[in-house]
Write an enzyme that holds these catalytic residues in place. Sequence first.
Site, PDB file in Angstrom:
ATOM      1  CE  LYS A 125       7.975  14.696  78.717  1.00  0.00           C
ATOM      2  NZ  LYS A 125       9.033  14.316  77.796  1.00  0.00           N
ATOM      3  CD  GLU A 135      20.534   3.757  86.480  1.00  0.00           C
ATOM      4  OE1 GLU A 135      20.113   4.904  86.663  1.00  0.00           O
ATOM      5  OE2 GLU A 135      19.796   2.785  86.238  1.00  0.00           O
ATOM      6  CD  GLU A 168       8.276   0.724  88.626  1.00  0.00           C
ATOM      7  OE1 GLU A 168       9.362   0.281  89.058  1.00  0.00           O
ATOM      8  OE2 GLU A 168       7.182   0.344  89.052  1.00  0.00           O
ATOM      9  CB  CYS A 182      16.026   0.441  85.006  1.00  0.00           C
ATOM     10  SG  CYS A 182      14.650  -0.517  84.419  1.00  0.00           S
TER      11      CYS A 182
HETATM   12  P1  NDP Z   1      14.683  11.150  83.000  1.00  0.00           P
HETATM   13  O1  NDP Z   1      14.264  11.124  84.418  1.00  0.00           O
HETATM   14  O2  NDP Z   1      15.618  12.197  82.574  1.00  0.00           O
HETATM   15  O3  NDP Z   1      13.425  11.323  82.050  1.00  0.00           O
HETATM   16  C1  NDP Z   1      12.329  10.434  82.093  1.00  0.00           C
HETATM   17  C2  NDP Z   1      11.089  11.142  81.587  1.00  0.00           C
HETATM   18  O4  NDP Z   1      10.757  12.201  82.496  1.00  0.00           O
HETATM   19  C3  NDP Z   1      11.261  11.798  80.226  1.00  0.00           C
HETATM   20  O5  NDP Z   1      10.046  11.721  79.520  1.00  0.00           O
HETATM   21  C4  NDP Z   1      11.581  13.237  80.602  1.00  0.00           C
HETATM   22  O6  NDP Z   1      11.290  14.160  79.590  1.00  0.00           O
HETATM   23  C5  NDP Z   1      10.654  13.424  81.789  1.00  0.00           C
HETATM   24  N1  NDP Z   1      11.021  14.514  82.696  1.00  0.00           N
HETATM   25  C6  NDP Z   1      12.234  15.109  82.843  1.00  0.00           C
HETATM   26  N2  NDP Z   1      12.153  16.067  83.804  1.00  0.00           N
HETATM   27  C7  NDP Z   1      10.887  16.064  84.267  1.00  0.00           C
HETATM   28  C8  NDP Z   1      10.195  16.827  85.275  1.00  0.00           C
HETATM   29  N3  NDP Z   1      10.795  17.775  85.987  1.00  0.00           N
HETATM   30  N4  NDP Z   1       8.895  16.552  85.497  1.00  0.00           N
HETATM   31  C9  NDP Z   1       8.273  15.589  84.801  1.00  0.00           C
HETATM   32  N5  NDP Z   1       8.868  14.841  83.833  1.00  0.00           N
HETATM   33  C10 NDP Z   1      10.166  15.073  83.576  1.00  0.00           C
HETATM   34  O7  NDP Z   1      15.213   9.700  82.686  1.00  0.00           O
HETATM   35  P2  NDP Z   1      15.850   9.176  81.332  1.00  0.00           P
HETATM   36  O8  NDP Z   1      14.915   9.425  80.201  1.00  0.00           O
HETATM   37  O9  NDP Z   1      17.236   9.690  81.258  1.00  0.00           O
HETATM   38  O10 NDP Z   1      15.833   7.602  81.568  1.00  0.00           O
HETATM   39  C11 NDP Z   1      16.880   6.924  82.124  1.00  0.00           C
HETATM   40  C12 NDP Z   1      16.589   6.596  83.569  1.00  0.00           C
HETATM   41  O11 NDP Z   1      15.386   5.842  83.678  1.00  0.00           O
HETATM   42  C13 NDP Z   1      17.645   5.731  84.215  1.00  0.00           C
HETATM   43  O12 NDP Z   1      18.010   6.240  85.458  1.00  0.00           O
HETATM   44  C14 NDP Z   1      16.974   4.384  84.394  1.00  0.00           C
HETATM   45  O13 NDP Z   1      17.474   3.616  85.422  1.00  0.00           O
HETATM   46  C15 NDP Z   1      15.564   4.763  84.589  1.00  0.00           C
HETATM   47  N6  NDP Z   1      14.691   3.676  84.239  1.00  0.00           N
HETATM   48  C16 NDP Z   1      14.047   2.995  85.242  1.00  0.00           C
HETATM   49  C17 NDP Z   1      13.242   1.919  84.963  1.00  0.00           C
HETATM   50  C18 NDP Z   1      12.504   1.207  86.046  1.00  0.00           C
HETATM   51  O14 NDP Z   1      11.548   0.516  85.749  1.00  0.00           O
HETATM   52  N7  NDP Z   1      12.886   1.348  87.291  1.00  0.00           N
HETATM   53  C19 NDP Z   1      13.054   1.448  83.587  1.00  0.00           C
HETATM   54  C20 NDP Z   1      13.755   2.228  82.618  1.00  0.00           C
HETATM   55  C21 NDP Z   1      14.535   3.307  82.954  1.00  0.00           C
HETATM   56  P3  NDP Z   1      12.456  14.654  78.577  1.00  0.00           P
HETATM   57  O15 NDP Z   1      12.885  13.461  77.831  1.00  0.00           O
HETATM   58  O16 NDP Z   1      11.761  15.653  77.751  1.00  0.00           O
HETATM   59  O17 NDP Z   1      13.551  15.234  79.428  1.00  0.00           O
END
Ligand code: NDP
Length: 479
Positions: free
Chosen positions: A175, A381, A250, A284
């Site tokens: 996804k 963040e 993560e 991140c």
């Molecule tokens: P989000 O949590 O908004 O989204 C991540 C993914 O989850 C997207 O595919 C999103 O879909 C999906 N999603 C959103 N809501 C739900 C739900 N209720 N149930 C299941 N899936 C859901 O994060 P971002 O895309 O904004 O990414 C940025 C964040 O990711 C930052 O906080 C960053 O730090 C973190 N990150 C962490 C990393 C690590 O390894 N620790 C690496 C990279 C990023 P949709 O796009 O359709 O909303």
Amino acid sequence: MAEQLIIAGERHDAASGETFTVIEPATGAALADVAKAGPADVDLALSAATAAFNDGRGTWARTSATERGRVLHRVAELLREREDLFATTEARGAGHPIGDARWEVGAAAGTFEYYAGAANKHFGSVVPVQDAGLDVVLREPVGPVGLIVPWNFPLLIACWKLAPALACGNPVILKPASLTPLTALLLGDVLVDAGIPSDQVHVLPGPGGIIGDALVSDPRTSKISFTGETTTGSSILKSSADNIARVSLELGGKSAAIVFADANIAKAAADAPMSVFGNAGQDCCARSRILVERSAYDEFLEIFEATTRAIKVGDPLSTETEMGPLISEGQRQTSLDYIEIARGEGARVVSGGDVSDQAGYYLSPAVVADVDNSMRIAREEVFGPVASIIAFDSEEDAIRIANDSDYGLSGSLWTGSAPRAIRVARSIRTGTLAVNTNRSVRYEAPFGGYKRSGLGRELGMQAMDAYTEVKNVFFSEED
Ligand code: NDP
């Protein structure tokens, strides 16, 4: 025509027929229309994945580990052959500078090569039990896995999950983030072209709150591997609790780079900007808190600021570009808001944070000095190109400030003293730490977070553990 989603290895329209538009961050204009998966598509994907896994055919799970490794090598070859397509799509879809995007395609292929080699080197054991017989520990695939990916490194993070999941014999349902679904769909095609059985491969772009949640809460999903925001991770834990699904998370970070006065200050200060401003700060692992020993503070800040000013911000498709646009207007506005919050709390905005009138979501990298660790800019963040520089007075002070965070994902430590490097490295509560460099993630080594930065580990051989169940079988010697 809209980009179709992938169910059972084949391109389809969404069951609802709906589509959504993907925007190019460098222009703010429409880049592509994409099929918008809904719960009916999640159901179709899980039905196909579960049938193949549960009915004993288990096409992929029953394929020998050596053969699975061969197929994963083919995935890596195809990624390298299609580098231009992947790199250009990532540059346009996610705003990554083209040079970085090419590097990411190589790293994605390298990840598949690593797990191709791991497939037949991850195995169980024989336990010397006291009863008469043979006690065997088997490693078995966990079942259909839901892989949920963010928009900041769409291709690379998808591969960190897909490669070990497939090496272990699991069906995969990927996804991608709604902002960046394009390379995930290309990746689905590569998996099928490489020879992974089609009923194992599903790629579903669509709204996370709807299809992400449908995937997470469905009892047929055996494991969730999620990368994204800490609040989303927390809601995923709750939604998957009733099914006791296996979950790896993560999440976010607020990592510290600690620079002691005995370090090579010129090198540390010249290296630090891209550890915050790489991928426009949407990383991140960004070292968004830079802790500098007070006696070296002015020298460090001068070099840091001059190096930051020289960063070439611009068109992701230009080979000169070092920093592209942010992913969206909302993400740029969040960064601008944090710069104002920092100013209001008494920090000194030295440079950057400028928006030009060119199209696209560009923002010049911002250097914020004289930050106190209690300020919001140091605690939350930002996920944008904003660096906070904090002074410290002693080794104990540095450790205290670095650990005074809800997060614990990554970090760096710069010192010329080996004993200090050992002492401080062992005192910092973080999942990944780099000494005298800022590069943290290597696919051969485990990666993940302490505290609110996550649960479980990705990459390295630890990921092979995460995508398998342990089965204990005892064979009696008695007739
Ligand atoms: P989000 O949590 O908004 O989204 C991540 C993914 O989850 C997207 O595919 C999103 O879909 C999906 N999603 C959103 N809501 C739900 C739900 N209720 N149930 C299941 N899936 C859901 O994060 P971002 O895309 O904004 O990414 C940025 C964040 O990711 C930052 O906080 C960053 O730090 C973190 N990150 C962490 C990393 C690590 O390894 N620790 C690496 C990279 C990023 P949709 O796009 O359709 O909303």
